[in-house]
Design an enzyme around this catalytic site. Structure first.
Site, mmCIF file in Angstrom:
data_model
loop_
_atom_site.group_PDB
_atom_site.id
_atom_site.type_symbol
_atom_site.label_atom_id
_atom_site.label_comp_id
_atom_site.label_asym_id
_atom_site.label_seq_id
_atom_site.Cartn_x
_atom_site.Cartn_y
_atom_site.Cartn_z
ATOM 1 N N VAL A 78 0.880 -1.164 0.000
ATOM 2 C CA VAL A 78 0.000 0.000 0.000
ATOM 3 C C VAL A 78 0.917 1.212 0.000
ATOM 4 O O VAL A 78 1.665 1.439 0.955
ATOM 5 C CB VAL A 78 -0.923 0.021 1.233
ATOM 6 C CG1 VAL A 78 -1.828 1.242 1.198
ATOM 7 C CG2 VAL A 78 -1.760 -1.250 1.292
ATOM 8 N N SER A 79 0.895 1.960 -1.087
ATOM 9 C CA SER A 79 1.846 3.057 -1.254
ATOM 10 C C SER A 79 1.660 4.128 -0.184
ATOM 11 O O SER A 79 0.604 4.235 0.447
ATOM 12 C CB SER A 79 1.685 3.692 -2.640
ATOM 13 O OG SER A 79 1.944 2.758 -3.659
ATOM 14 N N ALA A 80 2.686 4.927 0.008
ATOM 15 C CA ALA A 80 2.621 6.025 0.976
ATOM 16 C C ALA A 80 1.518 7.001 0.577
ATOM 17 O O ALA A 80 1.351 7.306 -0.611
ATOM 18 C CB ALA A 80 3.958 6.743 1.049
#
Length: 414
Positions: A78-80
């Site tokens: 889950v990307s920043a």
């Protein structure tokens, strides 16, 4: 017990979510109310592993790994939040639009669904069945199962039998732009893609202009590399230090034809050269790396095993280098500006004459960047195979790809 835990968690998550939105607005990552409302609404902690602390789930700068390969490398995450917000803003989405997300996970698709609204359409695709199964389950549990279609397929070939999309948002790092994406993009659609250019990645917002794409925005980013037919592995050369450890040189393109010339290079005495170019602490110089990738033949990225001399000197260098003949140099820094900044330079290994040439080549490009490009930002274009190459600006840097050409235009070079 369950009711007490939920009562404790929910208010805390809400507060952290609102604090995240305020932080992203303050940093300029969120600029529109639609994107702010999406981040306020979607519960990010539902999409990260259960053991993830709430403070990590809602930290603007934290990506959260959801799958690793057999070597422990992250292959899905889950990307920043900051880069998710930037990319959604880059896509210029409006209610009612259709959007394709390439690289699934669930959370970003839910954000997209909130931005385009109930009359919009979101398709999220991934090549990994574990990833798509997880995304589908989490979207269902969070109430987005009917608003996001999750597709298992290799994105290199697009979504089978699909109508064109108003926007395509790619959430994996790619080396090229396949024809299928352009075919499935509306004539005035937006493509947002983390594009790797000689080892340096930017999230670029593209729009069509005639037979090619031109950038509308570009942001510094880093992403897990795409899998499947669009993969483009780097070439990696490992230089032994004589004690069982290595310095690795990673090449996107332009790898040396005879890497054996670098045998024993770490046993040589190090050469240093300094540029006179300084930077204050906390000021980004990310475009220097892209300048190297544009103009420095033999450019590579550098990594040092723990126990090597370079590893012991972390903080005095950055992982960008150049191979020149039988030597290599890396970007070095030393204190400057009375402790308030640093000066750029180069450290180099190899026979004295070659090492000096390698260090000098890097220093000269630092100085050129400082003169020509430090106070401006480049623009980008993608020229698919079959487009008119005579329209490419004569001063643009041209990077060949399998499906076309990427060009980088530095304003000061025009």
């Amino acid at each position: 017990m369950t009711m007490e835990t939920n009562a404790d968690v929910t208010p805390s998550a809400e507060l952290l979510r609102e604090a995240l939105v305020q932080q992203l607005r303050k940093q300029g990552m969120i600029v529109s109310d639609r994107v702010a409302d999406a981040f306020s609404t979607v519960e990010r902690h539902r999409f990260v592993p259960e053991e993830t602390p709430l403070e990590v789930a809602y930290n603007a700068n934290d990506a959260v790994a959801t799958k690793r390969d057999e070597h422990g490398a992250i292959i899905s995450s889950v990307s920043a939040p900051f880069i998710q917000a930037q990319m959604i803003e880059q896509a210029e989405l409006k209610p009612g639009m259709s959007v394709l997300e390439i690289g699934s996970g669930g959370y970003n698709a839910a954000l997209l669904a909130e931005v385009v609204g109930t009359k919009g359409r979101v398709v999220s695709m991934d090549i990994d069945p574990e990833v798509t199964d997880r995304a589908s389950a989490l979207l269902d549990a969070a109430g987005y199962g009917s608003r996001v279609e999750v597709v298992l397929a290799d994105a290199e070939h697009g979504v089978p039998a699909s109508e064109p999309f108003d926007a395509i948002v790619v959430t994996v790092g790619v080396w090229d732009i396949p024809p299928a994406w352009l075919e499935q993009l509306t004539p005035d659609g937006r493509l947002v893609v983390p594009l790797r250019m000689n080892g340096i990645t930017r999230s670029i917002g593209f729009r069509r202009e005639g037979d090619h794409l031109v950038s509308t925005s570009a942001e510094v980013c880093g992403f897990v590399a795409v899998q499947g037919d669009g993969e483009h592995p780097d070439r990696i050369f490992q230089l032994p230090d004589g004690h069982g450890r290595h310095i690795s040189l990673r090449f996107d393109t332009g790898a040396p034809e005879d890497p054996a010339l670098l045998n024993g290079v770490l046993a040589t005495e190090r050469t240093t050269a300094w540029s006179g170019v300084t930077t204050k602490h906390g000021v980004s110089f990310a475009d220097l790396h892209l300048w190297f990738a544009s103009f420095l033949p033999g450019f590579c990225r550098v990594a040092a095993d723990d126990g090597t001399d370079l590893a012991a000197e972390r903080g005095t260098w950055f992982p960008y280098g150049v191979v020149h003949k039988d030597a290599f140099a890396y970007l070095a820094v030393r204190p400057a500006l009375e402790g308030r900044g640093a000066e750029f330079g180069a450290g180099a290994y190899g026979p004295p004459a070659s090492a000096q040439e390698a260090a000098t080549a890097m220093v000269e490009q630092i100085q050129a960047w400082d003169r020509h490009a430090r106070r401006s930002s480049p623009t980008f274009a993608f020229w698919p195979n079959g487009s008119d190459p005579t329209q490419i600006p004569k001063d643009a840097v041209v990077l060949p790809k399998a499906h076309g050409l990427v060009t980088i235009s530095w304003p000061a070079m025009s």
